[in-house]
Design a protein around this motif. Structure first.
Motif, PDB file in Angstrom:
ATOM      1  N   GLY A 246       0.829  -1.220   0.100  1.00  0.00           N
ATOM      2  CA  GLY A 246       0.051   0.026  -0.073  1.00  0.00           C
ATOM      3  C   GLY A 246       0.714   1.120   0.066  1.00  0.00           C
ATOM      4  N   ARG A 247       2.167   1.243   0.316  1.00  0.00           N
ATOM      5  CA  ARG A 247       3.318   2.393   0.273  1.00  0.00           C
ATOM      6  C   ARG A 247       3.730   2.642  -1.007  1.00  0.00           C
ATOM      7  NH1 ARG A 247       5.677   2.883   5.413  1.00  0.00           N
ATOM      8  NH2 ARG A 247       6.972   4.577   4.302  1.00  0.00           N
ATOM      9  N   ILE A 248       3.377   1.535  -1.983  1.00  0.00           N
ATOM     10  CA  ILE A 248       3.658   1.789  -3.670  1.00  0.00           C
ATOM     11  C   ILE A 248       2.716   2.295  -4.218  1.00  0.00           C
ATOM     12  CG2 ILE A 248       4.859   0.740  -5.421  1.00  0.00           C
ATOM     13  CD1 ILE A 248       6.765   0.661  -3.118  1.00  0.00           C
ATOM     14  N   ARG A 249       2.942   3.767  -4.405  1.00  0.00           N
ATOM     15  CA  ARG A 249       1.957   4.626  -5.060  1.00  0.00           C
ATOM     16  C   ARG A 249       2.695   5.478  -6.232  1.00  0.00           C
ATOM     17  NH1 ARG A 249      -2.536   5.704  -2.148  1.00  0.00           N
ATOM     18  NH2 ARG A 249      -3.143   3.958  -0.448  1.00  0.00           N
ATOM     19  N   PRO A 250       2.821   4.694  -7.278  1.00  0.00           N
ATOM     20  CA  PRO A 250       3.582   5.242  -8.527  1.00  0.00           C
ATOM     21  C   PRO A 250       2.613   6.386  -8.984  1.00  0.00           C
ATOM     22  CG  PRO A 250       3.629   2.879  -8.573  1.00  0.00           C
ATOM     23  CD  PRO A 250       2.509   3.142  -7.454  1.00  0.00           C
ATOM     24  N   SER A 251       3.541   7.311  -9.754  1.00  0.00           N
ATOM     25  CA  SER A 251       2.872   8.487 -10.102  1.00  0.00           C
ATOM     26  C   SER A 251       2.076   7.951 -11.484  1.00  0.00           C
ATOM     27  CB  SER A 251       3.850   9.358 -10.820  1.00  0.00           C
ATOM     28  OG  SER A 251       5.011   8.714 -11.239  1.00  0.00           O
ATOM     29  N   GLY A 252       2.356   6.723 -11.996  1.00  0.00           N
ATOM     30  CA  GLY A 252       1.733   6.184 -13.274  1.00  0.00           C
ATOM     31  C   GLY A 252       0.602   5.397 -12.724  1.00  0.00           C
TER      32      GLY A 252
END
Ligand code: 6PG
Length: 239
Positions: free
Chosen positions: A221-227
């Motif tokens: 849930g901490r991986i929030r890519p801009s793409g």
């Protein structure tokens, strides 16, 4: 957490659709940037997608434009059954005409995990140049306790602000691992979480029920890519 997800009856359909979507990105990347750069996932779930890529798209893929990196790796030799490289070698690399120079495994032959982390970062900096890399596609999995790549709950690597690659000790076998950090993973152009199996139902529900207002307690849930971020779920996992 808002989860842009697609649910499939089984792993085969999930793998075929993720592959089709990935190949569309591949075409766009090669057309616009001259190459397609992917960060591969380990574990079990992506194996079928890799095999389908070799089986059904071997002759349609411009392998000289494809570059393979790994989102994480276990610190074992490349011929070890637990090696993510080995799984990919067997399912994909050994079955397609990809130039050896386009395959960028984590150098687990080095004496210590920290040296492997530094060497892999050096190789990525040589390949991508100074700006943090933007993978065209990054494949990620989900562990039952919410880990992704080899970012496990409470891992210091989750707070990394500078390094692209970290050596970590995992609460899993084998403990010594290398993982890309959020510095890189949060810049992916397209991120596909591939999640299958009833044992993932609980963690998926927990992730979904988390308020978006607070940072996630789970690494995935901490991986929030801009793409773009897409969750490919089989029915057993989605519940
Ligand atoms: C690894 C992986 C890891 C994996 C999850 C899910 O090296 O173990 O990269 O993050 O994606 O553990 O694994 P499964 O797909 O096997 O459930």
């Amino acid at each position: 957490m808002k989860m842009d997800s697609k649910v499939f009856p089984d792993l085969d359909t999930l793998s075929r659709t993720a592959l089709k979507d990935m190949l569309a990105v591949l075409d766009e990347a090669v057309a616009n940037r001259g190459r397609f750069v992917i960060a591969l996932a380990g574990g079990h779930t992506p194996a079928m997608m890799y095999a389908l890529w070799a089986d059904e798209h071997r002759d349609k893929t411009p392998w000289d434009r494809v570059h393979l990196f790994w989102g994480d790796e276990r610190f074992v030799s490349q011929d070890d059954p637990l090696s993510n490289y080995r799984m990919t070698q067997e399912k994909l690399i050994s079955r397609v005409p990809i130039p050896a120079a386009n395959v960028h495994p984590v150098p687990t032959n080095l004496p210590q995990p920290q040296l492997a982390a530094e060497a892999y970062e050096t190789e990525m900096r040589k390949f991508f140049g100074s700006a943090p890399p933007e993978f065209d596609v990054q494949l990620l999995g989900l562990g039952v306790e919410g880990h992704t790549a080899s970012l496990f709950p409470n891992s210091p690597a989750l707070e990394e602000k500078q390094h692209w690659v970290a050596a970590i000790r995992a609460p899993a076998e084998p403990p010594d691992r290398l993982t890309l950090t959020p510095v890189v993973l949060n810049r992916g152009r397209n991120t596909y979480f591939l999640v299958s199996g009833a044992n993932k139902k609980e963690i998926l529900a927990a992730l979904r029920n988390e308020p978006d207002s607070k940072p996630s307690v789970y690494p995935a849930g901490r991986i929030r890519p801009s793409g773009r971020v897409l969750w490919y779920l089989d029915q057993a996992a989605a519940g």
